[in-house]
Scaffold this active site. Sequence first.
Site, PDB file in Angstrom:
ATOM      1  CE  LYS A 283      -4.382   1.217   0.213  1.00  0.00           C
ATOM      2  NZ  LYS A 283      -5.590   0.569  -0.320  1.00  0.00           N
TER       3      LYS A 283
ATOM      4  N   GLY B  60      -5.598   2.716  -7.265  1.00  0.00           N
ATOM      5  CA  GLY B  60      -6.180   3.866  -6.575  1.00  0.00           C
ATOM      6  C   GLY B  60      -6.670   3.524  -5.175  1.00  0.00           C
ATOM      7  CG  ASP B  61      -7.355   3.634  -0.704  1.00  0.00           C
ATOM      8  OD1 ASP B  61      -7.865   2.516  -0.587  1.00  0.00           O
ATOM      9  OD2 ASP B  61      -7.391   4.485   0.211  1.00  0.00           O
TER      10      ASP B  61
ATOM     11  CB  THR C 273     -14.310  -1.466  -4.493  1.00  0.00           C
ATOM     12  OG1 THR C 273     -13.018  -1.532  -5.106  1.00  0.00           O
ATOM     13  CG2 THR C 273     -14.175  -1.663  -3.008  1.00  0.00           C
TER      14      THR C 273
ATOM     15  CB  SER D  89      -6.461  -4.441  -9.474  1.00  0.00           C
ATOM     16  OG  SER D  89      -6.884  -3.112  -9.308  1.00  0.00           O
TER      17      SER D  89
HETATM   18  P1  NDP Z   1     -12.874   8.251  -2.675  1.00  0.00           P
HETATM   19  O1  NDP Z   1     -11.781   9.212  -2.477  1.00  0.00           O
HETATM   20  O2  NDP Z   1     -13.433   8.046  -4.021  1.00  0.00           O
HETATM   21  O3  NDP Z   1     -14.098   8.594  -1.715  1.00  0.00           O
HETATM   22  C1  NDP Z   1     -13.926   8.644  -0.320  1.00  0.00           C
HETATM   23  C2  NDP Z   1     -15.238   9.051   0.309  1.00  0.00           C
HETATM   24  O4  NDP Z   1     -15.136   8.865   1.707  1.00  0.00           O
HETATM   25  C3  NDP Z   1     -15.573  10.522   0.085  1.00  0.00           C
HETATM   26  O5  NDP Z   1     -16.960  10.698   0.061  1.00  0.00           O
HETATM   27  C4  NDP Z   1     -14.948  11.179   1.315  1.00  0.00           C
HETATM   28  O6  NDP Z   1     -15.559  12.400   1.671  1.00  0.00           O
HETATM   29  C5  NDP Z   1     -15.212  10.142   2.371  1.00  0.00           C
HETATM   30  N1  NDP Z   1     -14.156  10.229   3.395  1.00  0.00           N
HETATM   31  C6  NDP Z   1     -12.827  10.037   3.199  1.00  0.00           C
HETATM   32  N2  NDP Z   1     -12.149  10.256   4.340  1.00  0.00           N
HETATM   33  C7  NDP Z   1     -13.070  10.586   5.252  1.00  0.00           C
HETATM   34  C8  NDP Z   1     -13.005  10.937   6.616  1.00  0.00           C
HETATM   35  N3  NDP Z   1     -11.832  10.979   7.277  1.00  0.00           N
HETATM   36  N4  NDP Z   1     -14.175  11.197   7.261  1.00  0.00           N
HETATM   37  C9  NDP Z   1     -15.356  11.140   6.608  1.00  0.00           C
HETATM   38  N5  NDP Z   1     -15.479  10.836   5.298  1.00  0.00           N
HETATM   39  C10 NDP Z   1     -14.357  10.565   4.641  1.00  0.00           C
HETATM   40  O7  NDP Z   1     -12.309   6.858  -2.068  1.00  0.00           O
HETATM   41  P2  NDP Z   1     -12.825   5.389  -2.328  1.00  0.00           P
HETATM   42  O8  NDP Z   1     -14.300   5.379  -2.537  1.00  0.00           O
HETATM   43  O9  NDP Z   1     -11.943   4.776  -3.347  1.00  0.00           O
HETATM   44  O10 NDP Z   1     -12.460   4.684  -0.936  1.00  0.00           O
HETATM   45  C11 NDP Z   1     -13.380   4.594   0.144  1.00  0.00           C
HETATM   46  C12 NDP Z   1     -12.953   3.487   1.101  1.00  0.00           C
HETATM   47  O11 NDP Z   1     -12.928   2.233   0.382  1.00  0.00           O
HETATM   48  C13 NDP Z   1     -11.555   3.626   1.715  1.00  0.00           C
HETATM   49  O12 NDP Z   1     -11.569   3.080   3.008  1.00  0.00           O
HETATM   50  C14 NDP Z   1     -10.703   2.752   0.809  1.00  0.00           C
HETATM   51  O13 NDP Z   1      -9.526   2.299   1.461  1.00  0.00           O
HETATM   52  C15 NDP Z   1     -11.664   1.610   0.555  1.00  0.00           C
HETATM   53  N6  NDP Z   1     -11.367   0.797  -0.613  1.00  0.00           N
HETATM   54  C16 NDP Z   1     -11.308   1.352  -1.865  1.00  0.00           C
HETATM   55  C17 NDP Z   1     -11.051   0.564  -2.963  1.00  0.00           C
HETATM   56  C18 NDP Z   1     -11.106   1.110  -4.354  1.00  0.00           C
HETATM   57  O14 NDP Z   1     -11.065   0.294  -5.280  1.00  0.00           O
HETATM   58  N7  NDP Z   1     -11.224   2.404  -4.557  1.00  0.00           N
HETATM   59  C19 NDP Z   1     -10.745  -0.870  -2.816  1.00  0.00           C
HETATM   60  C20 NDP Z   1     -10.925  -1.388  -1.476  1.00  0.00           C
HETATM   61  C21 NDP Z   1     -11.198  -0.546  -0.420  1.00  0.00           C
HETATM   62  P3  NDP Z   1     -14.757  13.781   1.443  1.00  0.00           P
HETATM   63  O15 NDP Z   1     -14.849  14.048  -0.034  1.00  0.00           O
HETATM   64  O16 NDP Z   1     -15.490  14.761   2.271  1.00  0.00           O
HETATM   65  O17 NDP Z   1     -13.344  13.555   1.907  1.00  0.00           O
END
Ligand code: NDP
Length: 448
Positions: A129, A168-169, A213, A380
């Site tokens: 990561k 990405g993440d 995801t 992926s």
């Molecule tokens: P994005 O950046 O696309 O979206 C993240 C979302 O979560 C946004 O709405 C953001 O709001 C909110 N968020 C992020 N940090 C916080 C915080 N500290 N408190 C409250 N809201 C928060 O990310 P993803 O959708 O890709 O990822 C979301 C989760 O899924 C993460 O935990 C990631 O590790 C996990 N994940 C993602 C994968 C992927 O393929 N993308 C694969 C497996 C797991 P705001 O815009 O206000 O920050």
Amino acid sequence: MAKLDEKISGIYQDVLKRNPGETEFHQAVLEVLESLGPVVVKHPQYLERKIIERICEPERQIIFRVPWQDDKGKVHINRGFRVEFNSSLGPYKGGLRFHPSVYLGIIKFLGFEQIFKNSLTGMPIGGGKGGSDFDPKGKSDDEVMRFCQSFMTELYRHLGEHTDVPAGDIGVGGREIGYMFGQYKRITNRYEPGVLTGKGLTWGGSLVRTEATGYGATFFIDEALKVRKDSFDGKVCTVSGSGNVAIYTIEKIHQLGGKCVACSDSNGVIYDEKGLDLELIKQLKEVERRRIEDYAATHKHAKYIAKGNIWEIPCQVAMPSATQNEINGKDAATLVKNGCIAVGEGANMPTTPEGVKVFLDAKIAYGPGKAANAGGVATSALEMQQNAGRDSWTFEYTEKKLQDIMCNIHNNCYETSEEYGAPGNYVLGANICGFIKVANAMVAHGLI
Ligand code: NDP
């Protein structure tokens, strides 16, 4: 949750001592070690070969400076990370997170979980990561590009399709992957699609990766509901976040007949009793990069709750899809009290240990992130297969593969939970099933 086996508790104490201040990493390690008591009784060679100690120590940790200039010419310095945790099953694989909260402890918790998640997918991928404390929010495209180019100027030397393949993440989507891929190509003078996943469709990307995801987490919970002779049909659901994972979780739930009534971001919650208008959310978030608050400007009947707590909204299925530790013990108790029968973690470690205990005690269908959100990394790996074969598969074919993978992950976790005397405990099932495959490969590879 089970207490730490006495043979293992010393190992955990050492992890605390060797990694001071990395609380999220400690939490992720403890959660796995709590499941391993019965495993080391059955397989004493794991203790003799110090497999658990080795698995808790990353193979390599890279920390680097990322200087970049904003549109006004002002210089900024961020910190970049790549933790190459475990390569027993394949090249390191795992996303990059760009968020101001990123520090080594966050990247290590994510990298550690990634080892077991990747093992569960059944694909040949190790765990890693990375990321940075850079905040893409409010930055122009050019600023994001300059940051990504600077980040890749250091990271590229550690990557390769047989070595380490990021994706990405949070904060890293198609735009950021594009800029990083471009810089990798420029520095190395090689067009190597296999070096990053989440690429655009015309330059080596895979159909369904964007959706994977969220779709995968929904497929996992669909399987768990089937075990209980139930389904998504007619279920009221809430999905935290409004990013990549949240959007495609909502989409798949709607396709399966459920109704999502709420989503969120770090500022607040949108509640739409009629069911969320996903096209509007996609337009706001994916096209215009706006805030979820703006949903209520178009849909006057919907409520925006600034600083609201989405878990107070009654639902039957909850899908946390934002960030770590977003459901605490109190939130979990509220969900259960309000009639929630299933929780599927699209996010990584979104539930605190107290919350996990509430879900397990209530015996609801609880899919922990390392199993439920594995569809992203699995797809992926499908993208890597297509790159290696210079092929591109149809949406239907790729989605069916994803669905089969999620069904297998669910069944393997369920069967392992039965084998270890706790049927339906997917936390135990995922930890043990993911661990054993990695541990056996480590034993086979000798002391390295
Ligand atoms: P994005 O950046 O696309 O979206 C993240 C979302 O979560 C946004 O709405 C953001 O709001 C909110 N968020 C992020 N940090 C916080 C915080 N500290 N408190 C409250 N809201 C928060 O990310 P993803 O959708 O890709 O990822 C979301 C989760 O899924 C993460 O935990 C990631 O590790 C996990 N994940 C993602 C994968 C992927 O393929 N993308 C694969 C497996 C797991 P705001 O815009 O206000 O920050």
